[in-house]
Design an enzyme around this catalytic site. Structure first.
Site, short mmCIF file in Angstrom:
data_model
loop_
_atom_site.label_atom_id
_atom_site.label_comp_id
_atom_site.label_asym_id
_atom_site.label_seq_id
_atom_site.Cartn_x
_atom_site.Cartn_y
_atom_site.Cartn_z
N ARG A 119 -14.70 -11.80 -35.92
CA ARG A 119 -13.92 -12.12 -34.71
C ARG A 119 -14.83 -12.61 -33.59
NH1 ARG A 119 -11.03 -6.60 -34.12
NH2 ARG A 119 -9.98 -7.40 -32.28
N ARG A 167 -11.29 2.24 -30.14
CA ARG A 167 -9.96 2.13 -29.53
C ARG A 167 -8.81 2.45 -30.47
NH1 ARG A 167 -8.84 -4.26 -28.06
NH2 ARG A 167 -8.78 -5.00 -30.20
N LYS A 175 -8.32 -7.87 -22.22
CA LYS A 175 -7.27 -8.83 -21.87
C LYS A 175 -5.89 -8.17 -21.94
CE LYS A 175 -8.29 -11.75 -25.23
NZ LYS A 175 -9.42 -11.06 -25.90
N ARG A 214 -6.17 -0.40 -35.11
CA ARG A 214 -5.84 -1.69 -35.70
C ARG A 214 -6.66 -1.91 -36.95
NH1 ARG A 214 -5.91 -6.16 -30.99
NH2 ARG A 214 -6.89 -7.28 -32.70
N ARG A 247 -6.96 -20.17 -28.14
CA ARG A 247 -8.25 -19.78 -28.72
C ARG A 247 -9.02 -20.96 -29.27
NH1 ARG A 247 -6.46 -14.09 -29.79
NH2 ARG A 247 -8.20 -12.87 -30.55
#
Ligand code: AMP
Length: 218
Positions: free
Chosen positions: A172, A126, A13, A161, A87
């Site tokens: 999550r 990532r 996203k 992160r 969300r």
């Protein structure tokens, strides 16, 4: 044109929102980015959200709706891209109300579909340019050997992160399936849902999104 990018963590996203903001002069509103900024600001709210985020849970509706409300003013450019918001169903209702108050509407909700195994390998690989937020991936888009970010051109630090670890990711994903995925039905019923295959190359996904948006605008 105001759009939502909907999808689980790691669906891409943020990457697609950044591309759209560059190519279409749209304004990216990422509640994740806003909350990460809040947690480094040293405010009470920042302290409250930091622990929740690290566990991979959702921050309260009141906090994120408040953050979005503050941003929905001023120059709207080519429209808003809501990235990581809404969300929950409550957030979705609130967004509809906020846009209506501004005399605006939601034009499309783009669901980015990616299978769960791909999400896990994407997220655990990532890292992000600390300077501009460009996202890299050890497997598909490695950090340049000279540490010069391909997006901002600066010699940068590349950070992972805090919540991109296997434990937080499990929570999550669970939060996504329990609380966010019902939004696909909600927006389908409103006739606003569009679906793209988020597994492809970044450019291919971007082209598919562009095609959908051009079709919606026509
Ligand atoms: P993201 O960068 O979108 O993956 O968001 C990182 C974390 O910020 C999430 O795991 C949540 O803890 C929090 N967060 C971001 N957006 C929202 C939202 N709309 N509602 C609740 N929590 C959020």
């Amino acid at each position: 044109m105001n759009i939502i990018l909907l999808g689980p963590p790691g669906a891409g996203k943020g990457t697609q929102a950044r591309l759209l903001s560059e190519t279409r002069n749209m304004v990216q509103l990422s509640t994740g980015d806003m909350l990460r900024a809040a947690r480094t600001s040293g405010t009470d709210m920042g302290r409250v959200v930091a622990e929740v985020m690290d566990r991979g849970e959702l921050v309260t509706d009141a906090i994120v709706i408040g953050l979005i409300r503050e941003k929905l003013t001023g120059d709207t450019g080519g429209g808003f891209i809501f990235d990581g918001f809404p969300r929950t169903l409550k957030q979705a209702d609130a967004l509809g109300d906020l846009l209506a108050e501004m005399g605006q509407q939601l034009d499309a909700v783009i669901e980015m579909q990616v299978d769960d195994a791909a999400l896990v390998s994407r997220i655990t690989a990532r890292s992000t340019c600390a300077n501009c937020g460009e996202v890299y991936n050890d497997l598909t888009k490695p950090i340049p050997a000279d540490h010069i970010c391909t997006s901002c051109g600066q010699t940068a630090t590349f950070t992972r992160r805090a919540d991109d670890n296997a434990d937080s990711l499990k929570t999550r994903l669970m939060e996504y399936y329990k609380r966010t995925s019902p939004l696909t039905g909600y927006y389908y019923a409103k006739g606003q849902l569009r679906v793209v295959d988020g597994l492809g190359e970044i450019d291919a996904v971007a082209a598919e999104i562009a095609r959908l948006l051009d079709h919606t605008a026509a």
